[in-house]
Design a protein around this motif. Structure first.
Motif, PDB file in Angstrom:
ATOM      1  N   ASP A   1       0.814  -1.215   0.000  1.00 42.13           N
ATOM      2  CA  ASP A   1       0.000   0.000   0.000  1.00 42.13           C
ATOM      3  C   ASP A   1       0.845   1.261   0.000  1.00 42.13           C
TER       4      ASP A   1
ATOM      5  N   GLY B   1      -4.570   9.879   6.642  1.00 44.25           N
ATOM      6  CA  GLY B   1      -5.577   9.749   7.690  1.00 44.25           C
ATOM      7  C   GLY B   1      -4.985  10.042   9.048  1.00 44.25           C
TER       8      GLY B   1
ATOM      9  N   ASP C   1     -12.994  16.932   3.877  1.00 44.17           N
ATOM     10  CA  ASP C   1     -11.624  16.462   4.088  1.00 44.17           C
ATOM     11  C   ASP C   1     -11.120  16.986   5.437  1.00 44.17           C
TER      12      ASP C   1
ATOM     13  N   ARG D   1     -11.537   9.603  14.009  1.00 44.11           N
ATOM     14  CA  ARG D   1     -10.690   9.033  12.952  1.00 44.11           C
ATOM     15  C   ARG D   1     -11.059   9.695  11.630  1.00 44.11           C
ATOM     16  N   THR D   2     -10.059  10.260  10.951  1.00 44.90           N
ATOM     17  CA  THR D   2     -10.298  10.939   9.680  1.00 44.90           C
ATOM     18  C   THR D   2      -9.546  10.237   8.558  1.00 44.90           C
ATOM     19  N   GLY D   3      -9.986  10.506   7.337  1.00 45.38           N
ATOM     20  CA  GLY D   3      -9.239  10.053   6.176  1.00 45.38           C
ATOM     21  C   GLY D   3      -9.390   8.576   5.885  1.00 45.38           C
ATOM     22  N   ARG D   4      -8.296   7.962   5.420  1.00 48.45           N
ATOM     23  CA  ARG D   4      -8.401   6.628   4.826  1.00 48.45           C
ATOM     24  C   ARG D   4      -7.022   5.979   4.765  1.00 48.45           C
ATOM     25  N   ARG D   5      -7.009   4.741   4.369  1.00 49.46           N
ATOM     26  CA  ARG D   5      -5.763   4.044   4.044  1.00 49.46           C
ATOM     27  C   ARG D   5      -5.703   3.696   2.564  1.00 49.46           C
ATOM     28  N   THR D   6      -6.754   3.976   1.839  1.00 49.43           N
ATOM     29  CA  THR D   6      -6.817   3.650   0.412  1.00 49.43           C
ATOM     30  C   THR D   6      -6.073   4.684  -0.417  1.00 49.43           C
TER      31      THR D   6
ATOM     32  N   THR E   1      -9.048  15.545   7.359  1.00 54.43           N
ATOM     33  CA  THR E   1      -7.611  15.294   7.519  1.00 54.43           C
ATOM     34  C   THR E   1      -6.823  16.542   7.157  1.00 54.43           C
TER      35      THR E   1
ATOM     36  N   LYS F   1      -7.178   6.374  -2.841  1.00 52.05           N
ATOM     37  CA  LYS F   1      -8.012   7.548  -3.083  1.00 52.05           C
ATOM     38  C   LYS F   1      -9.307   7.402  -2.305  1.00 52.05           C
ATOM     39  N   GLY F   2     -10.014   8.512  -2.131  1.00 53.41           N
ATOM     40  CA  GLY F   2     -11.258   8.501  -1.377  1.00 53.41           C
ATOM     41  C   GLY F   2     -11.771   9.918  -1.183  1.00 53.41           C
TER      42      GLY F   2
END
Length: 470
Positions: free
Chosen positions: A118, A180, A205, A192-197, A207, A199-200
């Motif tokens: 990732d 994130g 936003d 918890r904000t954002g993502r680990r992907t 984050t 895109k998203g």
């Protein structure tokens, strides 16, 4: 309600013991510092001309739950909290408020995960930038943001001030790498904000909102960071110029030609001489401006040759490409020591952080030189030239009242010049205490109203880092 009002009608005299006892219910005794000499050593960052109060206690949590306990205690007792990292900042954003809890996150220093598929890292806020950079390099990856203080500064502090570094011209600043966050809010809730992907776009936003918020909206306790594949080792060149304007012309030519250096840095005459005095680097004292360029591509020699031709066309008196990585590192070391070298010239310095459009860079440097002459001061400039981000360093003696006054006035003149050129009062150091009056000038009344509304939504009692930003 005032942030220092105490619940249940308790007075200020009995706040400190109540505060300590309440904190001790959720933190070990060794995580709480109350000795006045010790707490005073945590009270400021590295900025000059920034007032600091007297903290009530320093808290050094090691877990998210302990941070939550600190914030719940602060909310219950209406005590201000100032989040801190390594305190290498240059705007007073980590300075203590009277009676506050200094919430130092340096003990939360674990790298929790490095994912090579990732291309992400999950870290706690106290991880030192250089430690993360070396850890991911061992896995063939690269974390680009590299502030000058990268050997000391923490990721949490980098996020709080949206810091940059030498490689921003190609790779961008910290904000581009924060995917994130886990954030403890003022009332102790965990967000918890954002993502680990990769895109998203789900929702606002948040984050990005926290990046650069200087601890005024919440306390970052974990970050998911984007990584890149490790690039080839960079090769550099140095070009000497008879004027700052000629060096800036070369910068514009490089960018207009579509070249993408990994580094494009400029030092004025004062800075070059300071570096020579400190590091015996052997740089020519006769140069009025020194431009350093580097590439980390497989075709770096060809790219450097193209930059060399553009520098010569702009009037460079000498262009010296490094023959290998070792010579390149020696050249870049001169730039890295520039702030330390300028700091050695006088007992104190004020480091400005004005960013202007690249096309106005020459006007910024010439204008700064004119301000130095007008105020009879020594002001050296080093710059992330590829970004238009200048760091004028005002050198002065704080024991000299008149020189100190002139230093402060020149600092303001430099910021005013940056705004007049279409720039911003801070490219990467933040606002803190030092520039909050100037933030209002840059954003205007409507912008400030919206900023305060955001602050009110996240921190209605005004407990988090009061007196900073606005």
């Amino acid at each position: 309600m005032d942030v220092m009002d105490v619940k249940d009608g308790a007075g200020e005299d009995d706040l400190s013991p109540r505060l300590y006892a309440s904190l001790l219910a959720g933190l070990p005794a060794e995580a709480l510092l109350t000795d006045p000499e010790v707490t005073a050593s945590y009270a400021t960052d590295m900025a000059a001309f920034c007032a600091a109060g007297t903290p009530a206690v320093v808290a050094l949590p090691r877990t998210v739950e302990q941070v939550q306990h600190v914030m719940r205690t602060a909310t219950a007792l209406r005590v201000p909290v100032v989040p801190q990292g390594a305190r290498t900042g240059l705007s007073g954003a980590a300075n203590a408020s009277d009676g506050c809890i200094l919430l130092s996150l340096v003990k939360m220093d674990r790298i929790l995960e490095i994912n090579t598929v990732d291309r992400t890292a999950v870290v706690e806020p106290g991880v030192v930038n250089a430690v993360l950079s070396r850890a991911v390099a061992e896995r063939g990856l690269f974390y680009p943001p590299d502030p000058s203080s990268w050997e000391q500064c923490t990721i949490g502090g980098n996020i709080g001030t949206a810091s940059g570094g030498l490689c921003c011209v190609k790779y961008g600043v910290t904000a581009e790498y924060v995917l994130g966050l886990d954030v403890v809010l003022a009332d102790g809730r965990l967000l918890r904000t954002g993502r680990r992907t990769a895109k998203g776009v789900a929702g606002y936003d948040l984050t990005r909102l926290f990046v650069g918020s200087e601890g005024s909206l919440g306390v970052v306790v974990q970050a998911v960071l984007a990584l890149r594949p490790a690039p080839p080792r960079q090769l550099a060149l140095a070009a000497e110029f008879p004027s700052a304007a000629a060096a800036c012309e070369a910068v514009c030519a490089v960018m207009e030609a579509g070249l993408t250096p990994s580094l494009l840095e400029l030092m004025d005459r004062t800075t070059v001489r300071a570096v020579n005095a400190l590091g015996k680097m052997g740089l020519p004292d006769t140069t009025e401006a020194l431009l350093l360029a580097a590439f980390d591509t497989p075709h770096a020699p060809e790219d450097l040759a193209a930059v060399g031709e553009l520098c010569a066309a702009a009037g460079a008196t000498a262009v010296v490409p490094a023959e290998d990585e070792a010579e390149s590192e020696l050249l870049l070391q001169a730039r890295r020591m520039s702030l330390t070298a300028l700091d050695a010239l006088r007992p104190a310095t004020m480091i400005d952080d004005v960013c202007v459009p690249r096309s106005r860079l020459a006007e910024m440097l010439d204008g700064t030189a004119a301000i130095a002459r007008a105020y009879d001061l020594l002001i050296g400039v080093c710059a992330h030239a590829g970004d238009g981000n200048t760091h004028p360093v005002v050198c002065f003696d704080p024991a000299d009242e008149d020189e100190t006054r002139r230093a402060r006035e020149s600092f303001d003149e430099i910021m005013a010049l940056g705004l007049a050129l279409g720039g911003t009062i801070t490219g990467e150091h933040g606002v803190g205490v030092l520039k909050k009056e100037w933030l209002a000038r840059e954003l205007g009344p409507v912008g400030m109203e919206m900023q305060r509304a955001v602050k009110q939504a996240f921190d209605p009692l005004g407990l988090l880092n009061p007196g900073k930003l606005f």
